[in-house]
Design a protein around this motif. Sequence first.
Motif, PDB file in Angstrom:
ATOM      1  N   PRO A 269       0.831  -1.212   0.000  1.00  0.00           N
ATOM      2  CA  PRO A 269       0.000   0.000   0.000  1.00  0.00           C
ATOM      3  C   PRO A 269       0.861   1.256   0.000  1.00  0.00           C
ATOM      4  CG  PRO A 269      -0.018  -1.056   2.164  1.00  0.00           C
ATOM      5  CD  PRO A 269       0.691  -1.999   1.241  1.00  0.00           C
ATOM      6  N   LEU A 270       0.495   2.206  -0.853  1.00  0.00           N
ATOM      7  CA  LEU A 270       1.209   3.475  -0.976  1.00  0.00           C
ATOM      8  C   LEU A 270       0.267   4.606  -0.586  1.00  0.00           C
ATOM      9  CD1 LEU A 270       2.802   2.787  -4.476  1.00  0.00           C
ATOM     10  CD2 LEU A 270       3.909   2.490  -2.246  1.00  0.00           C
ATOM     11  N   PRO A 271       0.763   5.627   0.131  1.00  0.00           N
ATOM     12  CA  PRO A 271      -0.123   6.729   0.543  1.00  0.00           C
ATOM     13  C   PRO A 271      -0.459   7.648  -0.618  1.00  0.00           C
ATOM     14  CG  PRO A 271       2.132   7.171   1.212  1.00  0.00           C
ATOM     15  CD  PRO A 271       2.141   5.779   0.641  1.00  0.00           C
ATOM     16  N   ILE A 272      -1.675   8.168  -0.612  1.00  0.00           N
ATOM     17  CA  ILE A 272      -2.084   9.188  -1.573  1.00  0.00           C
ATOM     18  C   ILE A 272      -1.770  10.550  -0.967  1.00  0.00           C
ATOM     19  CG2 ILE A 272      -4.046  10.229  -2.770  1.00  0.00           C
ATOM     20  CD1 ILE A 272      -5.338   7.499  -2.856  1.00  0.00           C
ATOM     21  N   ASN A 273      -1.038  11.352  -1.715  1.00  0.00           N
ATOM     22  CA  ASN A 273      -0.581  12.650  -1.206  1.00  0.00           C
ATOM     23  C   ASN A 273      -1.685  13.686  -1.368  1.00  0.00           C
ATOM     24  OD1 ASN A 273       1.016  14.685  -0.203  1.00  0.00           O
ATOM     25  ND2 ASN A 273       2.039  15.084  -2.158  1.00  0.00           N
ATOM     26  N   GLY A 274      -2.627  13.669  -0.442  1.00  0.00           N
ATOM     27  CA  GLY A 274      -3.755  14.585  -0.490  1.00  0.00           C
ATOM     28  C   GLY A 274      -4.968  13.942   0.160  1.00  0.00           C
ATOM     29  N   THR A 275      -6.008  14.709   0.375  1.00  0.00           N
ATOM     30  CA  THR A 275      -7.201  14.214   1.041  1.00  0.00           C
ATOM     31  C   THR A 275      -8.447  14.518   0.217  1.00  0.00           C
ATOM     32  OG1 THR A 275      -7.452  16.262   2.308  1.00  0.00           O
ATOM     33  CG2 THR A 275      -6.173  14.482   3.331  1.00  0.00           C
TER      34      THR A 275
END
Length: 314
Positions: A269-275
């Motif tokens: 799993p890779l983080p998404i840079n933003g919300t």
Amino acid sequence: MSFARRFIAAIALVGVCLLTLPVSASSASSAWASGNEEEGTIDAGIIWKFNPETGKSEPKAGTTPTVEDPNQYMADTHCRADGPDTKDPGCDALDCPPKTSGADEGTPVIWKEAPKAITNPGWTDWLPVSGPTCLYDTKPENVLANIAARILNDFRQLPINPGTLQAQPFPNTLKGGPTNFYTTPQQQTFDLTILGQNIHLTATPTNYTYNYGDGTTLGPTPQAGYPIPQTQWLTTNTRSSHTYTQTGNYPTTLTTTYTGTYSVNNGPPLPINGTLTLTTPPTTIHVWKTEIALVADTCDQNPKSWGCPQAKIG
């Protein structure tokens, strides 16, 4: 021989010649394949050849193109040692040694194609070449980096449920008493295809903002709140409770902030840079006032007594 007879004979001779021009489909295919094998290229339209070793479309010899190659090509990084997947067994077996002394090694890739006029196309395997080939001179397109560059936009286009805002008591509450607000957060998952890769995306609610409709708010806060027993509704203040000071009808909303992670082809799993921030439609809560009075009868004894359901108001 007269002129007319010589003219007719010439026409007949031309007709015979025309009948001898076509060759069999198998002969044409063999000639086409032989020519491309010798050149190390593949026809990509009438006047274009695509060279898998350079990743470039080049005009055929003797042609002067007036338009661009209508196709676009992608070097699929499945074959890279650090790529997202190595499902094709040929990736491990393919060796791409340098062509000249001191030159760089080639990169095993699987070529994909799509019409150039389509943005973010669904890539298909490039035929007639199937399986991995060696790419020289240029680096393959970094699919992982391209997915990372666009994943936030894709994340924000997903049909994520904004959740629900709950209140106790509801839909009627009392002025001067606590009203308990809460939500029931849920993690949501989606399976997508981006740039030909399988993407598993997870959206997780992390922060909440309660808008009580009377000009006051709570949040952003990680407090999702929780339900309490009915016997505690008028006496218990929770961290997300609110006390209305005026009677009226108030539109309440809940705004939830989601963070996301994604994996490529079952990778980590890779983080998404933003919300992503979503707000529920307004829910109206009615705030009533209470009055106290001394009465002599119960509602069973006198159903029309003050404060009883059958009593006349006003």
